[in-house]
Write an enzyme that holds these catalytic residues in place. Structure first.
Site, PDB file in Angstrom:
ATOM      1  N   HIS A   1      46.529   9.237  18.301  1.00 33.10           N
ATOM      2  CA  HIS A   1      47.024  10.309  18.873  1.00 33.10           C
ATOM      3  C   HIS A   1      48.450   9.749  19.146  1.00 33.10           C
ATOM      4  O   HIS A   1      49.322  10.542  19.897  1.00 33.10           O
ATOM      5  CB  HIS A   1      46.378  10.750  20.206  1.00 33.10           C
ATOM      6  CG  HIS A   1      44.748  10.873  19.896  1.00 33.10           C
ATOM      7  ND1 HIS A   1      44.553  11.988  19.448  1.00 33.10           N
ATOM      8  CD2 HIS A   1      43.912  10.149  20.038  1.00 33.10           C
ATOM      9  CE1 HIS A   1      43.179  11.998  19.361  1.00 33.10           C
ATOM     10  NE2 HIS A   1      42.892  10.925  19.563  1.00 33.10           N
TER      11      HIS A   1
ATOM     12  N   GLU B   1      57.230 -15.496  15.728  1.00 27.41           N
ATOM     13  CA  GLU B   1      57.821 -16.643  15.963  1.00 27.41           C
ATOM     14  C   GLU B   1      57.528 -17.677  15.061  1.00 27.41           C
ATOM     15  O   GLU B   1      58.448 -18.488  14.635  1.00 27.41           O
ATOM     16  CB  GLU B   1      57.540 -17.281  17.400  1.00 27.41           C
ATOM     17  CG  GLU B   1      58.347 -16.619  18.522  1.00 27.41           C
ATOM     18  CD  GLU B   1      58.266 -17.340  19.865  1.00 27.41           C
ATOM     19  OE1 GLU B   1      57.503 -18.423  19.886  1.00 27.41           O
ATOM     20  OE2 GLU B   1      58.907 -16.819  20.659  1.00 27.41           O
TER      21      GLU B   1
ATOM     22  N   LYS C   1      68.003 -19.090  24.690  1.00 24.46           N
ATOM     23  CA  LYS C   1      67.635 -19.780  26.171  1.00 24.46           C
ATOM     24  C   LYS C   1      68.777 -20.469  26.384  1.00 24.46           C
ATOM     25  O   LYS C   1      69.159 -20.484  27.547  1.00 24.46           O
ATOM     26  CB  LYS C   1      66.448 -20.762  26.048  1.00 24.46           C
ATOM     27  CG  LYS C   1      64.937 -20.372  25.962  1.00 24.46           C
ATOM     28  CD  LYS C   1      63.969 -21.263  25.898  1.00 24.46           C
ATOM     29  CE  LYS C   1      62.622 -20.904  25.916  1.00 24.46           C
ATOM     30  NZ  LYS C   1      61.604 -22.041  26.004  1.00 24.46           N
TER      31      LYS C   1
END
Ligand code: PA5
Length: 472
Positions: A325, A296, A439
């Site tokens: 792995h 951000e 938003k």
């Protein structure tokens, strides 16, 4: 002490994908300028995160509040998201027992802690359904006081608490952590009779872990928050010595040097993916917290001159040895687009010896008598060596053990590094217009007043072409 080892980022050691000493040298004037810019912003009180380690009054207030909450409640739920949750999670998993919430009352250092960090209804249902709300306190954390996810979760929790304890008493079950004056949450606090903690206006969400945002949930679980702040202070003191000398010692300043390497790796060597690989299970969520900080802060379309730059490395997280792995194959043989920061810890709090058995079976025998800590460290070194041998840039941030001081220092060091690299990109490190845009669309769709235009824009956007939507 935190050791930041840059050796395996150097071209002199790993070859063409590394950064040469000469390239760092050539960047020195800009590094000095970056250091000076940050110093000035700090002096002008624009960067509140610098003051947090010194806020002893807040630490005292929170310690007192935590003691009171511990007497009254059993469960503590953080309602928050992004910068208002990730630091809380990182502290909890680093400093408390790995199965902390499952410990019986006498063995836990404080309240059980839950940070749902999402509004997926199945997730929230799982938490709320489990808890005895008579014994639960909610910490609603939102800097803006407006975030739909946090406000809606609060409304749901509030309704349930009212049903359980009654309208007169429900306010005691909520603590609001928000801006001193802005935002809707602050507005309703007096009506709700809820206790409030303040997030300083100059501390952005992703830089707020050492503020009231991160400290209360830490204190109620028994974390020594003074030591956490002391760790940050120690890292800051090193910087201050630089400032007092009037000339930054670049090669002795880990945050600045880290910023220099990562900047050059990104813009010159096209290492656009930054993996934080935690060789400590306890620090895995620090890597998650870092992902937000780096993404951000640095992911910006324009620089300060208004030029389109699309800046930023993509931060990723992995955990050693688990991801050996899963991911290491890609790191070693995949595209040369990555740089790895290993988070490394020398000493475990509890080591376990592997029992000797089946001495006649070589695949078992060689393990007997070693400790899991040995195995872990050998695997870590082996991974570091293999990525280095294949010319992949990597560095290591090493702490001696995971404790409050080291964690506070680590948070602060990574915040500083972010502040400096932001200056090198010449961007605004502290805003998040892309997040705000999302938003605002959500507010529009939910019918919030003042966001009608966003709703219209959404409705006018291209619909999916059904030919390209294929179902099983
Ligand atoms: O770092 C940021 O600013 C954001 O990620 C915020 O922390 C996040 O969007 C939550 O915002 P708020 O604390 O205002 O609810």
């Amino acid at each position: 002490m935190i050791r930041y080892d840059f050796n395996n980022l150097r071209a002199e050691r790993i070859g063409e994908h590394g950064v040469s000493d000469q390239e760092i040298k050539a960047l020195e004037p800009r590094l000095r300028q970056a250091f000076e810019n940050v110093r000035k912003m700090r002096q002008e009180k624009q960067l509140g995160f610098f003051d947090l380690p010194y806020d002893t009054a807040l630490a005292d207030e929170i310690t007192k509040l935590a003691a009171d909450l511990k007497r009254k409640f059993e469960n503590f739920v953080v309602i928050g998201i992004g910068g208002s949750a990730l630091g809380n999670i990182a502290i909890q998993s680093a400093l408390n027992h790995p199965e902390y919430n499952l410990l019986p009352n006498g063995k836990r250092r404080g309240l059980r802690l839950f940070v749902p960090d999402n509004i997926d209804p199945d997730r929230l249902h799982g938490v709320l359904d489990l808890l005895d709300l008579n014994k639960t306190v909610f910490n609603v954390i939102t800097k803006s006081g407006n975030t739909a996810e946090s406000i809606s979760t609060y409304l749901i929790a509030r309704e349930r608490v009212i049903k359980t304890v009654g309208i007169e008493k429900h306010g005691e079950h909520f603590i609001f952590t928000t801006d001193a004056s802005k935002g809707e949450l602050r507005k309703i606090a007096p009506r709700e009779n809820a206790r409030c903690l303040t997030i300083p206006a100059t501390v952005g969400g992703r830089f707020s872990v050492l503020s009231s945002v991160g400290l209360l949930s830490a204190a109620v679980t028994g974390v020594n928050i003074r030591a956490l702040l002391d760790g940050a202070k120690k890292v800051d003191q090193g910087q201050r010595m630089d400032q007092a000398a009037g000339l930054v010692e670049i090669w002795k300043n880990p945050a600045l040097l880290g910023a220099a390497y990562h900047y050059l790796l990104d813009v010159k060597k096209k290492k656009n993916v930054h993996i934080m690989c935690s060789y400590s299970h306890r620090l895995r969520d620090v890597a998650d917290w870092f992902r937000q900080l780096w993404a951000e802060s640095l992911g910006k379309r324009v620089n300060r001159k208004g030029q389109v730059v699309h800046a930023g490395q993509t931060p990723e997280k992995s955990v050693g040895v688990t991801d050996q792995h899963s991911q290491v194959q890609l790191y070693v043989e995949g595209p040369f687009d990555k740089v790895i920061t290993f988070l490394s810890v020398s000493q475990f709090d509890h080591d376990i010896t592997i029992p000797q058995a089946f001495d006649d079976v070589e695949g078992f025998a060689y393990l007997g008598g070693k400790t899991l800590g040995d195995l872990f460290h050998y695997e870590e070194r082996a991974t570091e060596l293999v990525v280095t041998q294949t010319g992949r840039p990597n560095c290591a941030i090493r702490i001696s053990k995971v404790d409050e001081e080291a964690l506070g220092g680590l948070f602060f060091l990574l915040e500083l590094q972010t502040a400096y690299i932001g200056e090198l990109y010449d961007i605004n490190t502290y805003d998040q217009p892309g997040v705000e845009q999302g938003k605002n669309f959500a507010y529009g769709l939910l019918g919030r007043k003042g966001y009608e235009e966003r709703k219209r824009e959404f409705e006018a956007a291209a619909r999916p072409d059904p030919r390209f939507v294929v179902s099983t």
